[in-house]
Design a protein around this motif. Structure first.
Motif, mmCIF file in Angstrom:
data_model
loop_
_atom_site.group_PDB
_atom_site.id
_atom_site.type_symbol
_atom_site.label_atom_id
_atom_site.label_comp_id
_atom_site.label_asym_id
_atom_site.label_seq_id
_atom_site.Cartn_x
_atom_site.Cartn_y
_atom_site.Cartn_z
ATOM 1 N N CYS A 49 0.813 -1.218 0.000
ATOM 2 C CA CYS A 49 0.000 0.000 0.000
ATOM 3 C C CYS A 49 0.845 1.266 0.000
ATOM 4 O O CYS A 49 0.342 2.354 -0.311
ATOM 5 N N SER A 59 -3.001 -8.029 3.841
ATOM 6 C CA SER A 59 -3.910 -7.664 4.939
ATOM 7 C C SER A 59 -3.795 -6.188 5.284
ATOM 8 O O SER A 59 -4.803 -5.498 5.472
ATOM 9 N N SER A 62 -5.271 -4.143 2.534
ATOM 10 C CA SER A 62 -6.725 -4.119 2.614
ATOM 11 C C SER A 62 -7.197 -3.108 3.657
ATOM 12 O O SER A 62 -8.165 -2.370 3.424
ATOM 13 N N ASN A 65 -7.118 0.322 2.330
ATOM 14 C CA ASN A 65 -8.246 0.597 1.441
ATOM 15 C C ASN A 65 -9.527 0.912 2.204
ATOM 16 O O ASN A 65 -10.500 1.390 1.621
ATOM 17 N N GLU A 66 -9.522 0.635 3.517
ATOM 18 C CA GLU A 66 -10.708 0.873 4.337
ATOM 19 C C GLU A 66 -10.594 2.156 5.165
ATOM 20 O O GLU A 66 -11.493 2.466 5.947
#
Length: 493
Positions: A49, A59, A62, A65-66
C-alpha cells in the motif's frame, strides 16, 4: 452588557433545568466505539500500500483501502521503549522524561494519563497482547487483560537447545547481564517449517482473537503488538517462499557527504546476533539474506493482522471499531551501509500509519505531516468526544474527514547520543537536525537534508554557505517548537 429581567431569567432557568432532566446525556446518546490498535515492531513504510509492490502485505493493504493511509507520519524517537511510551501517553520524550530503552513508564510516573488508563476510566475493557509497551507488563494496573506472551524468538528446537546451553554456561560463569543477553541470542535469521503458532506472533494473534470473542458485547480498547519484523528475522518457511533471494538489491553503502559521526550508529543491535561480524560491512550475500528475512517477517506479521481483522468482521464488529495500524519507528536495511534504527535519519523517523474509522474517509491517502503523539488524542476524540489535557499531540479527525487538509508545518523527532540530544524537524521538503548539549544548550553540530526527490539524500547541506539563511530560519523554528530547556531534558544514564 444586556441583562434579562428577573422574570425572564427565571423562565430561562426553568427551561434549562427541564432540558437537563429530559435530555439524554452525551454518554447516553453517543454509542461507544471500540478501538483496536496494531503495533508492528521495526516496520518500514515499505508495504504494497506504500508502493512497494515486491512486498507481500495483502492484509495491511486491505486495511489501507478501508481508511486513511498517512504518507508522512513520524515517530518521536527511533527506539522501541520511548516511541511506544510517547504514543501511549500522547507526549513527547521530553515530557515523559524517558528516552532510553530500559525505563518503564510507571517506574518514573505513577499517575501519567495513558490510553489504557483513559479508556478504563471511560468504562472500556482494556486488553494488551504481545509487544505493546516495550516492557510488556508496563501500565499493568490499567489493563483488564495482559497475558504474558511466549518468549521464544525461534522455532527450531536445535536453535533453542543451543541457546539454552549457552545461557546456562554464561549463568554458571557469573557473567554480566549484558553478556547473558548476548548468550540468549541465536542467528539473525531462521527458516523453519512450522505453523504460525510455532512463533510468538502466531500465538499473540490467537490470544487477541479469543479476547474479541469474549468481549464482543462490551466496548473494548485492544492493543495487539506483533514483534516481527524485529530481529531475529525468523518466520515460517512459507513466508520465506513468497520471495526469491536474487530479487533483493544491495543498497548503496555510501554515507551522505559531511554527515557527522554523532548522526549514525555502529548498529550494535544486529552485531549481537550469531553470524554477524563485530565490525566492518556485511557481504552482499549476508545483506540479501537479511533483506529476504525481513520481507518474510513482514509478510508473517501481515498475516497475523489479517487473522485478527477477519475475526473482527466475522463477529460483526467492524462498523463499530476504530482500527489503527502503526510502526514504532523505521528501519535501515543496509541503507548507507547501516542497519536497524537509533538515528534521526528519515529512514528511522518515518513510520507507517493507517487509521480506519467509521464515518470517516475510506481508501484515501494523506500527505499531511503528522506525529505518533497524535494517535492518543485522535482515538480518544473519536471514541469519547474528549481529549485529555495532558496530550502534547492533536486529534487527526480533521485529516480523517479531509485527507487533503494540511495539519502540521513540521514533525519533530529526537534521539540521545551520550551527553547530547539530537532534535530533528521534518518540513515539507527538509530534514533539519541540531545536536545539543543538555547542560549548556550549545549546538555542537547541524544536519540539513533535502528530501524533495529521495528518502536517502547524499549530502548534508548544513554547512554550505548558500543554505545559511535556510538553516537560520529552521533553527529558530525548531527551538521554538521543541521548547528546549536544559532543566527539562533528562538524558539516559
Amino acid at each position: 452588557m444586556k441583562r434579562f429581567s428577573p422574570f425572564l431569567s427565571s423562565i430561562l432557568l426553568a427551561f434549562a433545568a427541564a432540558m437537563l432532566l429530559t435530555s439524554p446525556s452525551i454518554a447516553e446518546t453517543t454509542e461507544k466505539k471500540n478501538v483496536l490498535i496494531f503495533f508492528i515492531d521495526d516496520l518500514r513504510p515499505e508495504l504494497g500500500c506504500y508502493g512497494a509492490d515486491y512486498i507481500k502485505s495483502p492484509s495491511i493493504d486491505s486495511l489501507a483501502n478501508e481508511g486513511v493511509l498517512f504518507e508522512r507520519a513520524y515517530c518521536q524517537q527511533a527506539l522501541c521503549a520511548p516511541s511506544r511510551i510517547s504514543m501511549m501517553s500522547g507526549q513527547y520524550p521530553d515530557s515523559t522524561g524517558i528516552c532510553d530503552l530500559f525505563t518503564p513508564l510507571r517506574r518514573v510516573n505513577k499517575t501519567a494519563m495513558t490510553m489504557p488508563l483513559y479508556f478504563k476510566q471511560n468504562g472500556y475493557t482494556t486488553a494488551s497482547f504481545g509487544k505493546v509497551y516495550h516492557h510488556l507488563r508496563d501500565d499493568k494496573a490499567n489493563w483488564s487483560e495482559v497475558p504474558q506472551p511466549p518468549s521464544e524468538n525461534y522455532a527450531n528446537p536445535e536453535t533453542l537447545q543451543a541457546i539454552a546451553q549457552r545461557t546456562k554456561q554464561a549463568k554458571d560463569q557469573g557473567v554480566s547481564v549484558k553478556e547473558m543477553r548476548l548468550a540468549a541470542k541465536g542467528p539473525a535469521t531462521e527458516i523453519y517449517e512450522v505453523d504460525d503458532e510455532g512463533y510468538r506472533d502466531g500465538v499473540v494473534a490467537k490470544q487477541a482473537i479469543e479476547s474479541l470473542r469474549n468481549n464482543k458485547d462490551n466496548p473494548f480498547f485492544m492493543c495487539v503488538g506483533f514483534a516481527k519484523p524485529h530481529l531475529p528475522f525468523a518466520a515460517p518457511k512459507r513466508y520465506w517462499d513468497l520471495y526469491q533471494r536474487d530479487q533483493f538489491t544491495v543498497p548503496s553503502r555510501e554515507l551522505p557527504k559531511d554527515t557527522p559521526r554523532v548522526a549514525i550508529t555502529i548498529w550494535g543491535e544486529l552485531r549481537s546476533y550469531l553470524g554477524i561480524p563485530d565490525e566492518g560491512e556485511l557481504s552482499d550475500e549476508k545483506t540479501k539474506e537479511l533483506m529476504h528475512g525481513y520481507a518474510a517477517s513482514v509478510s508473517f506479521a501481515d498475516a497475523q493482522v489479517g487473522k485478527v481483522m477477519d475475526e473482527l468482521d466475522r463477529l460483526g464488529l467492524r462498523e463499530d471499531t476504530i482500527v489503527v495500524l502503526w510502526g514504532d519507528h523505521g528501519y535501515k536495511l543496509g541503507d548507507y551501509g547501516l542497519w536497524c534504527k537509533h538515528t534521526n535519519l528519515e529512514l528511522d523517523a518515518r513510520v507507517p500509519m493507517i487509521i480506519s474509522a467509521p464515518g470517516h474517509a475510506v481508501g484515501q491517502r494523506s500527505q499531511a505531516l503528522v506525529e505518533v503523539v497524535d494517535l492518543f488524542p485522535t482515538v480518544a476524540s473519536m471514541a469519547t468526544g474528549e481529549v485529555p489535557e495532558s496530550c502534547d499531540g492533536r486529534s487527526l479527525e480533521p485529516v480523517l474527514e479531509n485527507p487533503n487538509k494540511e495539519f502540521r508545518p513540521f514533525a519533530l523527532s529526537q534521539y540521545p547520543r551520550g551527553a547530547v540530544m539530537g532534535y530533528s524537524m521534518r518540513t515539507d521538503r527538509w530534514r533539519y537536525t541540531e545536536w545539543i548539549k543538555a547542560s549548556t544548550k550549545e549546538v555542537t553540530v547541524r544536519e540539513l537534508y533535502d528530501h524533495q526527490e529521495t528518502q536517502t539524500p547524499t549530502v548534508n547541506l548544513a554547512n554550505a554557505p548558500e543554505y545559511a539563511g535556510l538553516v537560520s530560519r529552521l533553527s529558530k523554528q525548531l527551538n521554538a517548537a521543541a521548547k528546549i530547556e536544559a532543566s527539562k531534558v533528562k538524558m539516559p544514564k
